[in-house]
Design a protein around this motif. Structure first.
Motif, PDB file in Angstrom:
ATOM      1  N   ARG A  61      41.525 -11.219 -20.722  1.00  0.00           N
ATOM      2  CA  ARG A  61      42.351 -11.907 -21.713  1.00  0.00           C
ATOM      3  C   ARG A  61      43.580 -12.523 -21.053  1.00  0.00           C
ATOM      4  O   ARG A  61      43.978 -13.656 -21.376  1.00  0.00           O
ATOM      5  CB  ARG A  61      42.766 -10.915 -22.800  1.00  0.00           C
ATOM      6  CG  ARG A  61      43.626 -11.513 -23.905  1.00  0.00           C
ATOM      7  CD  ARG A  61      44.058 -10.419 -24.873  1.00  0.00           C
ATOM      8  NE  ARG A  61      45.071 -10.901 -25.809  1.00  0.00           N
ATOM      9  CZ  ARG A  61      45.819 -10.121 -26.570  1.00  0.00           C
ATOM     10  NH1 ARG A  61      45.671  -8.801 -26.509  1.00  0.00           N
ATOM     11  NH2 ARG A  61      46.721 -10.617 -27.391  1.00  0.00           N
ATOM     12  N   ASP A  77      38.608  -5.845 -20.271  1.00  0.00           N
ATOM     13  CA  ASP A  77      38.768  -6.818 -21.355  1.00  0.00           C
ATOM     14  C   ASP A  77      40.175  -7.398 -21.377  1.00  0.00           C
ATOM     15  O   ASP A  77      40.363  -8.606 -21.564  1.00  0.00           O
ATOM     16  CB  ASP A  77      38.451  -6.171 -22.706  1.00  0.00           C
ATOM     17  CG  ASP A  77      36.971  -5.860 -22.876  1.00  0.00           C
ATOM     18  OD1 ASP A  77      36.169  -6.347 -22.046  1.00  0.00           O
ATOM     19  OD2 ASP A  77      36.629  -5.135 -23.828  1.00  0.00           O
ATOM     20  N   TYR A  78      41.174  -6.541 -21.168  1.00  0.00           N
ATOM     21  CA  TYR A  78      42.543  -7.024 -21.274  1.00  0.00           C
ATOM     22  C   TYR A  78      42.906  -7.927 -20.101  1.00  0.00           C
ATOM     23  O   TYR A  78      43.582  -8.942 -20.277  1.00  0.00           O
ATOM     24  CB  TYR A  78      43.532  -5.856 -21.364  1.00  0.00           C
ATOM     25  CG  TYR A  78      44.840  -6.269 -22.006  1.00  0.00           C
ATOM     26  CD1 TYR A  78      44.982  -6.301 -23.380  1.00  0.00           C
ATOM     27  CD2 TYR A  78      45.915  -6.669 -21.218  1.00  0.00           C
ATOM     28  CE1 TYR A  78      46.167  -6.714 -23.974  1.00  0.00           C
ATOM     29  CE2 TYR A  78      47.111  -7.072 -21.801  1.00  0.00           C
ATOM     30  CZ  TYR A  78      47.228  -7.101 -23.179  1.00  0.00           C
ATOM     31  OH  TYR A  78      48.404  -7.521 -23.763  1.00  0.00           O
ATOM     32  N   ASN A  91      52.473  -4.101 -23.031  1.00  0.00           N
ATOM     33  CA  ASN A  91      51.557  -5.216 -22.791  1.00  0.00           C
ATOM     34  C   ASN A  91      51.652  -6.280 -23.889  1.00  0.00           C
ATOM     35  O   ASN A  91      51.646  -7.483 -23.599  1.00  0.00           O
ATOM     36  CB  ASN A  91      50.124  -4.703 -22.663  1.00  0.00           C
ATOM     37  CG  ASN A  91      49.922  -3.907 -21.380  1.00  0.00           C
ATOM     38  OD1 ASN A  91      50.486  -4.240 -20.352  1.00  0.00           O
ATOM     39  ND2 ASN A  91      49.129  -2.849 -21.461  1.00  0.00           N
ATOM     40  N   GLU A  92      51.739  -5.848 -25.128  1.00  0.00           N
ATOM     41  CA  GLU A  92      51.833  -6.824 -26.213  1.00  0.00           C
ATOM     42  C   GLU A  92      53.194  -7.518 -26.229  1.00  0.00           C
ATOM     43  O   GLU A  92      53.292  -8.697 -26.580  1.00  0.00           O
ATOM     44  CB  GLU A  92      51.572  -6.128 -27.558  1.00  0.00           C
ATOM     45  CG  GLU A  92      50.132  -5.651 -27.716  1.00  0.00           C
ATOM     46  CD  GLU A  92      49.120  -6.771 -27.455  1.00  0.00           C
ATOM     47  OE1 GLU A  92      49.251  -7.851 -28.054  1.00  0.00           O
ATOM     48  OE2 GLU A  92      48.213  -6.564 -26.621  1.00  0.00           O
ATOM     49  N   LEU A 111      51.463  -5.893 -16.027  1.00  0.00           N
ATOM     50  CA  LEU A 111      50.489  -5.099 -16.789  1.00  0.00           C
ATOM     51  C   LEU A 111      50.819  -3.609 -16.750  1.00  0.00           C
ATOM     52  O   LEU A 111      50.928  -3.012 -15.676  1.00  0.00           O
ATOM     53  CB  LEU A 111      49.089  -5.328 -16.211  1.00  0.00           C
ATOM     54  CG  LEU A 111      47.966  -4.523 -16.865  1.00  0.00           C
ATOM     55  CD1 LEU A 111      47.726  -4.986 -18.298  1.00  0.00           C
ATOM     56  CD2 LEU A 111      46.680  -4.636 -16.045  1.00  0.00           C
ATOM     57  N   LEU A 150      44.207   1.268 -23.344  1.00  0.00           N
ATOM     58  CA  LEU A 150      43.886  -0.050 -22.812  1.00  0.00           C
ATOM     59  C   LEU A 150      42.459  -0.102 -22.272  1.00  0.00           C
ATOM     60  O   LEU A 150      42.065   0.750 -21.475  1.00  0.00           O
ATOM     61  CB  LEU A 150      44.869  -0.395 -21.682  1.00  0.00           C
ATOM     62  CG  LEU A 150      44.740  -1.771 -21.046  1.00  0.00           C
ATOM     63  CD1 LEU A 150      45.195  -2.851 -22.026  1.00  0.00           C
ATOM     64  CD2 LEU A 150      45.562  -1.837 -19.761  1.00  0.00           C
TER      65      LEU A 150
END
Length: 395
Positions: free
Chosen positions: A109, A105-106, A70-71, A94, A101
């Protein structure tokens, strides 16, 4: 152009109504995304495997612990893809089964960064056997990917769901997926492609069965396919014919395979700057093929330039990114004889020309038209012409 989910859906559905299929490109760099957009892609997928392809490694690296998926996607996509996309949107791949995770929230984002939607990739759907069982025992399951699609749907994000069977497709539809994409496995072809693949026939049957189940729940869902043996325009057309499939998503086929071929052959041509045969072949590949006749003409041209070398149908199929079966069928349909018969006839006719014009030993002529030894050449010659090469020459 500012996109949102509803605007994108309106555009895609309008295309489908006018019999124009939808194309998604999984890009690992801004360069790929930029030119995919110019080529007519409808959306870009930012997937970790795309980034790994740009590093020169297999897409399978996306399923190892060598990076935080993901990053990795957030870093390269926000820096390279979002800034250069002016006409089409970017969808975030994703890794929903990351046990660390915080899903809501992610995904929020992701939306804040400017991505229009999500796709469940990497997906545990590509994993089976004991390892899959071990993952599921730790709650690392496909249901987590379904949950990600549900959350994204609630946040008005566009959702592209990779599925591998009917039950997964049904679950994704109930979660609100906008696109159901049947993932057919790793893309074959090129240097890094997976060797074990489904046939086009079995891939088509799988897709049709899955989409039949989808139609019972939501016949208007956008239906697409990805990967596996589908790696050329003619393969995609085969998947479309007689089905309700609306589009195709590709990664390696748009990014890795063309780069492998063109960079290798272009470098080779610069190394051998006066080799016109390489130039002609490279130009054909770079310009692309508009129809079936183009494929056949390329094969005939290749034989004309390389008849003295070892030539196999499999090698030509790899050059064209087509299955060997399709190349064989296409060639026979267009030319009237099989590839093997055409090659043999071409070589023998060339040998006869040399017999008339060149004062060379027959063994040397056999070698010059692509036969490893005279015995093999003589046997084939006698079978086709009724007499041995030496008798033919005397008569």
């Amino acid at each position: 152009m500012v996109y949102n989910k509803w605007r994108l859906l309106e555009k895609l559905n309008q295309q489908i109504k006018t019999n124009r299929h939808v194309i998604g490109v999984a890009a690992g760099s801004g360069l790929t995304a930029k030119y995919a957009e110019q080529g007519g892609a409808d959306f870009i997928l930012a997937l970790c495997s795309g980034r790994f392809r740009q590093m020169g490694v297999s897409s399978l690296a996306g399923f190892t612990a060598c990076a935080n998926s993901n990053e990795l996607v957030m870093d390269f996509a926000s820096k390279e893809l979002l800034p250069v996309m002016t006409k089409i949107p970017v969808i975030f791949g994703l890794f929903a089964t990351d046990p660390m995770l915080h899903m809501e929230d992610y995904i929020s984002r992701i939306k804040q960064y400017g991505f229009i939607g999500i796709n469940n990739y990497p997906t545990v759907g590509l994993i089976d056997g004991q390892f899959r069982e071990a993952l599921e025992s730790q709650d690392i399951t496909f249901s987590r990917e379904v949950e990600a699609i549900r959350i994204a749907h609630q946040l008005d994000l566009f959702t592209v769901a990779f599925v591998f069977n009917q039950s997964q497709a049904i679950d994704m539809l109930h979660a609100g997926a906008d696109v159901i994409c049947v993932h057919l496995g790793l893309t074959t072809g090129g240097v890094l492609g997976a060797k074990q693949i489904q046939s086009l026939q079995s891939a088509k049957k799988l897709a049709v069965d899955i989409f039949r189940a989808c139609n019972e729940i939501n016949p208007n869902v956008i239906k697409m396919v990805y990967g596996g043996p589908v790696n050329s325009p003619i393969d995609v057309q085969f998947m479309y014919d007689g089905t309700g499939i609306n589009g195709y998503i590709g990664g390696s086929v748009f990014e890795r395979i063309p780069a492998e071929q063109v960079i290798k052959n272009t470098t080779k041509s610069f190394k051998e700057t006066f080799n016109i045969q390489y130039e002609a072949s490279i130009q054909k590949i770079m310009e692309g093929f508009a129809n079936k006749e183009d494929y056949v003409e390329f094969i005939k041209d290749y034989i004309s330039n390389h008849y003295m070398e070892e030539i196999t149908l499999s090698d030509l199929a790899n050059i064209l990114n087509l299955s060997r079966t399709y190349v064989s069928t296409l060639f026979k349909e267009e030319v009237g004889v099989s590839f093997v018969d055409y090659l043999i006839n071409f070589r023998l006719n060339r040998a006869i020309e040399m017999m008339h014009t060149e004062r060379l030993p027959l063994a040397r002529i056999a070698e010059m038209v692509g036969y490893a030894n005279y015995v093999q050449f003589s046997k084939i010659f006698k079978k086709r012409k009724g007499v041995s090469p030496s008798r033919f020459l005397k008569e």
